[in-house]
Design a protein around this motif. Structure first.
Motif, short mmCIF file in Angstrom:
data_model
loop_
_atom_site.label_atom_id
_atom_site.label_comp_id
_atom_site.label_asym_id
_atom_site.label_seq_id
_atom_site.Cartn_x
_atom_site.Cartn_y
_atom_site.Cartn_z
N GLY A 189 -4.38 -4.10 -9.45
CA GLY A 189 -3.36 -3.87 -8.43
C GLY A 189 -3.60 -4.77 -7.24
O GLY A 189 -4.74 -5.14 -6.94
N THR A 190 -2.55 -5.16 -6.56
CA THR A 190 -2.70 -6.00 -5.38
C THR A 190 -1.49 -5.86 -4.46
O THR A 190 -0.38 -5.63 -4.92
N ASN A 191 -1.75 -5.99 -3.15
CA ASN A 191 -0.65 -6.10 -2.19
C ASN A 191 -0.60 -7.51 -1.61
O ASN A 191 0.15 -7.78 -0.69
N ASP A 194 -8.01 -1.86 -8.07
CA ASP A 194 -6.99 -1.96 -7.02
C ASP A 194 -7.43 -3.01 -6.00
O ASP A 194 -8.62 -3.21 -5.77
N GLU A 195 -6.43 -3.66 -5.40
CA GLU A 195 -6.67 -4.73 -4.42
C GLU A 195 -7.63 -5.77 -4.99
O GLU A 195 -8.61 -6.17 -4.36
N LYS A 244 0.74 2.29 -7.05
CA LYS A 244 0.06 1.51 -8.09
C LYS A 244 -1.01 2.34 -8.80
O LYS A 244 -1.12 2.33 -10.02
N SER A 245 -1.81 3.03 -8.02
CA SER A 245 -2.90 3.83 -8.60
C SER A 245 -2.35 4.94 -9.49
O SER A 245 -2.85 5.17 -10.60
N GLU A 273 -11.63 3.92 -11.77
CA GLU A 273 -10.85 3.29 -10.70
C GLU A 273 -11.76 2.88 -9.55
O GLU A 273 -12.69 3.60 -9.19
N ASN A 302 -11.37 0.59 -5.62
CA ASN A 302 -10.64 -0.27 -4.68
C ASN A 302 -11.56 -1.42 -4.31
O ASN A 302 -12.60 -1.24 -3.67
N THR A 322 0.84 -1.20 0.00
CA THR A 322 0.00 0.00 0.00
C THR A 322 0.88 1.25 0.00
O THR A 322 1.84 1.35 0.76
N PHE A 346 -9.14 0.40 -13.66
CA PHE A 346 -8.12 0.02 -12.67
C PHE A 346 -8.82 -0.56 -11.46
O PHE A 346 -9.55 0.13 -10.75
N ALA A 382 -1.05 3.47 -12.77
CA ALA A 382 -2.15 3.07 -13.66
C ALA A 382 -2.73 4.29 -14.38
O ALA A 382 -2.99 4.25 -15.59
#
Length: 536
Positions: free
Chosen positions: A329-331, A289-290, A221-222, A244, A246, A217, A287, A225
């Motif tokens: 996107g990922t953590n 994310d996560e 990433k954001s 986008e 999350n 985090t 996008f 993108a």
């Protein structure tokens, strides 16, 4: 005597057509090759399907004999099953050139690209650029007003780009500008990150396949993108929007609706139709994310939408379409999530074509300084007020920020927030040392759960930031050993357990005392801090 001029070309089924005396009123591309005063070919190598166009071929040869009697015309019977099929045309022309006996020391060669289909023109270009054809391109054009005997114009195109350094430099400069856009204008110094950006720039401009950005985090990433979208938008590759979301914020029934939309009455509270994010991203970039937080049902729907560009909104029995590019996107470790049954293996395989791990700020400490300048410049633009460090304060902040003691758990978010606080609290646009010390204490408390000062910093104060990393790591270990040892001698025995066996006489306490003295420390100071006291 100069070299012979040899022109290769294809019979123009339309451009070379014409019968009777009226044909001379019309500009005909191949015949016009023999009508220029300053360029008269010694030989024309004419490629034609003679079985289908034998009559036209014979007429063109007769007319060339009238306009340029000194030009020899060699006809090559060339059959193409489909003159608009790229692979077949390229293979045909490639094989013809491979079997031709070129004499570049005695002859100059030209490809007449005015005639033939667009496919053949492209193939001629590729074969010339790759040097399968050892010559140049010849482009002819009709006159603006048709006159009998007017040959029109011609231009020779040399594809040797080494002769046009300014063109090559322009392409290189544009490539650097594209990479600069992806980095947000920040002059990053981390070699691995810069190599990754170079590849992302290439992939972003050549592919619409999904990308997977991995990283903790706050690693950016954001932002990356969005910059990929900006780059593709700049090159007119994506006319749509940047959308986008999350995925960690999507829960329950609302997750399906948010992503795929719903129809009116699909569930309680659905009082009107909803397009959903996938449809909003049509012709644009989505996008997610996560993405590892998505539920199994949403994963299955997303996979189908990626593969078929079609999906069912919630409560609808009619499919809708959306052609979007996906960046995820990922953590999380998605491979581990697959093994645990939390993430679909087939979806990961679809996402895993272009995967890029974004390093955290602690792994890019050399990039802290340029990001510091970037964040302060951005704050100044937004607030219309110039803010700068004084020299001592800047040196102190960078020394801490690049030291092992700065963990940067929130990565670039932590750095951005830290500099925003410093800029906001600065007096008269100058960040002073006292403000930096206060911010350092705040960051330490934030990262270490309220432990504002490490034992080493308590012992050395500002001098701790001036230590080389090697010395700091070594000294921190010595301080830890001293903290748990009952005496100077006991600490020395543990620290020098190996080397003391190689000495005739040992005085471990004296060796440790001298080591501590190198840093202006003594045993009592170290013990006082380790017991929670204050260094005398």
């Amino acid at each position: 005597m100069g070299k012979r001029q040899v022109v290769f070309g294809m019979l123009g089924i339309q451009l070379d057509a014409g019968t009777g005396p009226g044909r001379w009123q019309k500009w005909r591309a191949t015949v016009a090759l023999g009508m220029h005063d300053d360029f008269v070919p010694d030989r024309i190598e004419l490629l034609v399907d003679a079985r289908r166009f034998g009559t036209l071929t014979a007429l063109v040869r007769e007319d060339l004999a009238l306009t340029a009697p000194e030009t020899a015309v060699h006809v090559h019977d060339t059959y193409m099953a489909d003159p608009w099929e790229f692979e077949g045309v390229y293979a045909c022309l490639h094989d013809f050139l491979a079997g031709y006996a070129f004499q570049p020391d005695e002859e100059d060669y030209y490809i007449h690209i005015t005639t033939g289909t667009h496919v053949s023109q492209i193939c001629w270009f590729l074969l010339t650029e790759s040097r399968h054809f050892p010559g140049r391109l010849l482009q002819t054009s009709p006159p603006r007003k048709q006159h009998v005997g007017d040959p029109g114009t011609y231009a020779v195109i040399d594809l040797d780009l080494s002769r046009y350094d300014h063109i090559a430099q322009r392409f290189a400069q544009q490539q650097l500008q594209d990479r600069d856009l992806l980095k947000g204008g920040i002059a990053t110094r981390n070699p691995a990150f810069n190599r990754m950006i170079e590849q992302i720039e290439t992939v972003a401009t050549r592919s619409r396949a999904p990308m997977l950005l991995m990283g903790p985090t706050g690693a950016g990433k954001s932002q990356l993108a969005r910059r990929v979208f900006d780059l593709k938008k700049l090159k007119h590759q994506l006319p749509g929007r940047f959308v986008e979301v999350n995925c960690a914020t999507l829960r329950g029934d609302g997750a399906m609706s948010t992503l795929f939309g719903h129809t009116k009455g699909a569930y309680t509270g659905a009082v009107s139709d909803r397009a959903g994010l996938l449809r909003s991203a049509d012709k644009g970039l989505l996008f997610l994310d996560e993405i590892g937080e998505l539920g199994q049902d949403e994963q299955a729907m997303l996979l189908r939408a990626l593969e078929e560009k079609r999906f069912l909104p919630v409560g609808s029995d009619r499919e809708v379409e959306s052609d979007f590019q996906l960046i995820a996107g990922t953590n999380r470790d998605l491979q581990q999530a697959v093994r645990a049954g939390r993430f679909r293996e087939d979806l990961l395989a679809r996402l895993n074509l272009w995967t890029y791990p974004l390093p955290g700020l602690a792994e890019r400490r050399e990039d802290i300084e340029p990001n510091l300048d970037f964040e302060l410049e951005r704050w100044s633009r937004e607030q219309h007020e110039r803010v700068r460090f004084n020299a001592e304060a800047r040196s102190r902040y960078l020394a801490f920020a690049t030291s092992p003691d700065a963990t940067w758990r929130g990565n670039f978010r932590d750095l951005g927030a830290s500099l925003m606080r410093l800029a906001t609290l600065a007096n008269a646009g100058r960040i002073q040392t006292d403000g930096v010390e206060e911010e350092i204490a705040r960051l330490r408390a934030q990262w270490h759960g309220g432990t504002a000062v490490s034992p080493l910093d308590a012992l050395l104060g500002e001098a701790a930031a001036e230590l080389d990393r090697f010395d700091r790591v070594q000294l921190e270990d010595v301080v830890r050993v001293c903290a748990r040892s009952a005496s100077l001698s006991a600490a020395g025995r543990e620290l020098f357990a190996v080397s003391r066996t190689q000495r005739a006489s040992t005085n471990d306490a004296d060796r440790l005392r001298k080591y501590l003295a190198r840093f202006g420390l003594d045993w009592e100071q170290v013990r006082a801090v380790s017991r929670g006291g204050v260094a005398p």
